[in-house]
Design a protein around this motif. Structure first.
Motif, PDB file in Angstrom:
ATOM      1  N   ASP A  47      69.766  34.725  44.460  1.00 35.59           N
ATOM      2  CA  ASP A  47      68.775  35.559  45.146  1.00 35.59           C
ATOM      3  C   ASP A  47      67.374  34.980  45.000  1.00 35.59           C
ATOM      4  O   ASP A  47      66.564  35.025  45.934  1.00 35.59           O
ATOM      5  N   MET A  48      67.086  34.444  43.818  1.00 37.47           N
ATOM      6  CA  MET A  48      65.778  33.828  43.603  1.00 37.47           C
ATOM      7  C   MET A  48      65.574  32.652  44.546  1.00 37.47           C
ATOM      8  O   MET A  48      64.505  32.490  45.145  1.00 37.47           O
ATOM      9  N   VAL A  49      66.609  31.823  44.693  1.00 35.66           N
ATOM     10  CA  VAL A  49      66.525  30.663  45.581  1.00 35.66           C
ATOM     11  C   VAL A  49      66.273  31.104  47.021  1.00 35.66           C
ATOM     12  O   VAL A  49      65.436  30.530  47.720  1.00 35.66           O
ATOM     13  N   TYR A  50      66.991  32.154  47.436  1.00 30.85           N
ATOM     14  CA  TYR A  50      66.777  32.657  48.804  1.00 30.85           C
ATOM     15  C   TYR A  50      65.309  33.067  48.990  1.00 30.85           C
ATOM     16  O   TYR A  50      64.654  32.674  49.962  1.00 30.85           O
ATOM     17  N   GLY A  51      64.803  33.854  48.041  1.00 26.81           N
ATOM     18  CA  GLY A  51      63.424  34.333  48.147  1.00 26.81           C
ATOM     19  C   GLY A  51      62.398  33.225  48.144  1.00 26.81           C
ATOM     20  O   GLY A  51      61.363  33.317  48.826  1.00 26.81           O
ATOM     21  N   ARG A  52      62.650  32.160  47.381  1.00 27.19           N
ATOM     22  CA  ARG A  52      61.686  31.059  47.278  1.00 27.19           C
ATOM     23  C   ARG A  52      61.687  30.171  48.530  1.00 27.19           C
ATOM     24  O   ARG A  52      60.654  29.597  48.885  1.00 27.19           O
ATOM     25  N   LEU A  53      62.851  30.041  49.175  1.00 24.08           N
ATOM     26  CA  LEU A  53      62.976  29.075  50.271  1.00 24.08           C
ATOM     27  C   LEU A  53      62.917  29.681  51.665  1.00 24.08           C
ATOM     28  O   LEU A  53      62.744  28.959  52.651  1.00 24.08           O
ATOM     29  N   VAL A  54      63.067  30.996  51.762  1.00 28.50           N
ATOM     30  CA  VAL A  54      63.146  31.610  53.089  1.00 28.50           C
ATOM     31  C   VAL A  54      61.865  31.363  53.897  1.00 28.50           C
ATOM     32  O   VAL A  54      61.908  31.190  55.123  1.00 28.50           O
ATOM     33  N   ARG A  55      60.722  31.270  53.213  1.00 23.44           N
ATOM     34  CA  ARG A  55      59.466  31.019  53.934  1.00 23.44           C
ATOM     35  C   ARG A  55      59.435  29.632  54.557  1.00 23.44           C
ATOM     36  O   ARG A  55      58.862  29.424  55.623  1.00 23.44           O
ATOM     37  N   ARG A  56      60.054  28.664  53.849  1.00 21.15           N
ATOM     38  CA  ARG A  56      60.100  27.308  54.403  1.00 21.15           C
ATOM     39  C   ARG A  56      60.955  27.277  55.666  1.00 21.15           C
ATOM     40  O   ARG A  56      60.631  26.590  56.641  1.00 21.15           O
ATOM     41  N   ILE A  57      62.054  28.027  55.660  1.00 20.29           N
ATOM     42  CA  ILE A  57      62.956  28.048  56.819  1.00 20.29           C
ATOM     43  C   ILE A  57      62.261  28.696  58.018  1.00 20.29           C
ATOM     44  O   ILE A  57      62.371  28.209  59.154  1.00 20.29           O
ATOM     45  N   ARG A  58      61.527  29.767  57.753  1.00 22.82           N
ATOM     46  CA  ARG A  58      60.761  30.415  58.840  1.00 22.82           C
ATOM     47  C   ARG A  58      59.733  29.445  59.416  1.00 22.82           C
ATOM     48  O   ARG A  58      59.604  29.304  60.629  1.00 22.82           O
ATOM     49  N   GLU A  59      58.998  28.786  58.526  1.00 27.54           N
ATOM     50  CA  GLU A  59      57.925  27.899  58.972  1.00 27.54           C
ATOM     51  C   GLU A  59      58.456  26.736  59.792  1.00 27.54           C
ATOM     52  O   GLU A  59      57.831  26.305  60.764  1.00 27.54           O
ATOM     53  N   LEU A  60      59.631  26.233  59.405  1.00 30.51           N
ATOM     54  CA  LEU A  60      60.224  25.104  60.120  1.00 30.51           C
ATOM     55  C   LEU A  60      61.030  25.546  61.341  1.00 30.51           C
ATOM     56  O   LEU A  60      61.557  24.706  62.083  1.00 30.51           O
ATOM     57  N   LYS A  61      61.150  26.880  61.513  1.00 26.49           N
ATOM     58  CA  LYS A  61      61.880  27.451  62.662  1.00 26.49           C
ATOM     59  C   LYS A  61      63.332  26.962  62.713  1.00 26.49           C
ATOM     60  O   LYS A  61      63.850  26.595  63.771  1.00 26.49           O
ATOM     61  N   LEU A  62      63.960  26.983  61.541  1.00 25.02           N
ATOM     62  CA  LEU A  62      65.363  26.593  61.455  1.00 25.02           C
ATOM     63  C   LEU A  62      66.245  27.840  61.451  1.00 25.02           C
ATOM     64  O   LEU A  62      65.807  28.916  61.025  1.00 25.02           O
ATOM     65  N   PRO A  63      67.495  27.721  61.917  1.00 29.04           N
ATOM     66  CA  PRO A  63      68.342  28.916  62.080  1.00 29.04           C
ATOM     67  C   PRO A  63      69.047  29.400  60.820  1.00 29.04           C
ATOM     68  O   PRO A  63      69.487  30.540  60.764  1.00 29.04           O
ATOM     69  N   SER A  64      69.159  28.543  59.775  1.00 28.71           N
ATOM     70  CA  SER A  64      69.954  28.932  58.610  1.00 28.71           C
ATOM     71  C   SER A  64      69.620  28.042  57.416  1.00 28.71           C
ATOM     72  O   SER A  64      68.946  27.014  57.558  1.00 28.71           O
TER      73      SER A  64
END
Length: 286
Positions: A47-64
């Motif tokens: 869960d910690m990993v998800y929370g830390r990296l989800v912003r990077r995925i949004r910023e890069l506009k990646l699907p998963s």
């Protein structure tokens, strides 16, 4: 005979996530951060990993997450690796953390008076509170003169290094300094923050260094190395490899300062405990 009441089966709820993130994705991330930063990520930190990296995925506009990991491993994603490591590293720090170390350092520095230049390496500098604490200790140990001390401050996280170079801290952080240090060593800024005085900043050189790299490119020896509260994230083999590389970089009289929860008894061929979480070179080890 009473009829047994069948147990009630409660519905299973799963946290609905913005991006798909399964166990396979998590294991791929664990392997990557271990390879790139030596961090042995606990299996419970999904869960910690998800929370830390989800912003990077949004910023890069990646699907998963799978797409993000694929991007990291591609040629185009090499620059993103820095952001990836920055997001997953912990940077808890404050001025004069583990205060007893600085009392030891003060006495140690005074014992070196008149013996030439003193070099100190702060190998997990984070946002700079630790190297600035070392610098203030040095100025107190050599009152009335510019101390002959050079501090090399390194870290893996480039955003933290940028913060350290600027040396700007909140009033709340500076308020916890020893009495009189805020006025003596910091300049108050218009926004209420405090910046380390030039005398402090000039003593420290900040640069990026990964402790698990095969070569550090360091040619000099140090009177003291601070490596505190970072190797707790490494597995035993990685810890041992780093300690063996520290050994030839410490002068015969030098000291190694480690974190309060770190114990390197397994490296006794190289380092011997001198005091509370302070090590010296083991005599007779070349």
């Amino acid at each position: 005979m009473q009829n047994k009441v069948p147990p009630i089966e409660l519905p299973k709820f799963e946290l609905k996530r913005e991006f798909a993130f399964n166990d396979h994705d998590f294991e791929r991330i664990r392997a990557l951060i271990h390879k790139e930063a030596g961090i042995a990520l606990n299996p419970t930190k999904k869960d910690m990993v998800y929370g830390r990296l989800v912003r990077r995925i949004r910023e890069l506009k990646l699907p998963s997450f799978a797409a993000y990991i694929d991007f990291l491993q591609s040629l185009a994603g090499k620059r993103e690796f820095e952001q990836f490591v920055n997001a997953l590293t912990t940077n808890l720090t404050f001025f004069f953390r583990e205060e007893h170390h600085f009392h030891i350092l003060d006495s140690f520095l005074r014992s070196l008076t008149g013996k030439g230049e003193i070099n100190i390496w702060c190998s997990a500098a984070s946002s700079g509170e630790e190297p600035y604490s070392i610098a203030m200790t040095a100025l107190e140990a050599f009152p009335g003169s510019k101390p002959p001390i050079h501090i090399m401050a390194t870290d893996l996280d480039t955003s933290m290094l940028d913060a350290g170079r600027k040396g700007i801290y909140s009033a709340e952080k500076v308020a916890k300094l020893p009495a009189g240090y805020a006025v003596k060593y910091f300049d108050k800024q218009p926004d209420g923050s405090f910046q380390a005085k030039p005398l402090l900043r000039d003593m420290i050189q900040f640069s990026r260094l990964n402790l698990i790299d095969s070569s550090w490119g360091i040619r000099k020896q140090f009177d003291a190395i601070f490596c505190r509260n970072v190797m707790i994230y490494f597995d035993r083999d990685t810890q041992f490899a780093v300690l063996k590389k520290f050994h030839p970089l410490i002068k015969p009289h030098g000291l190694l300062f480690v974190g309060h929860s770190e114990n390197f008894y397994f490296a006794s061929d190289y380092f011997t405990l001198k005091g509370k979480t302070v090590y010296q070179l083991t005599p007779g080890k070349a």
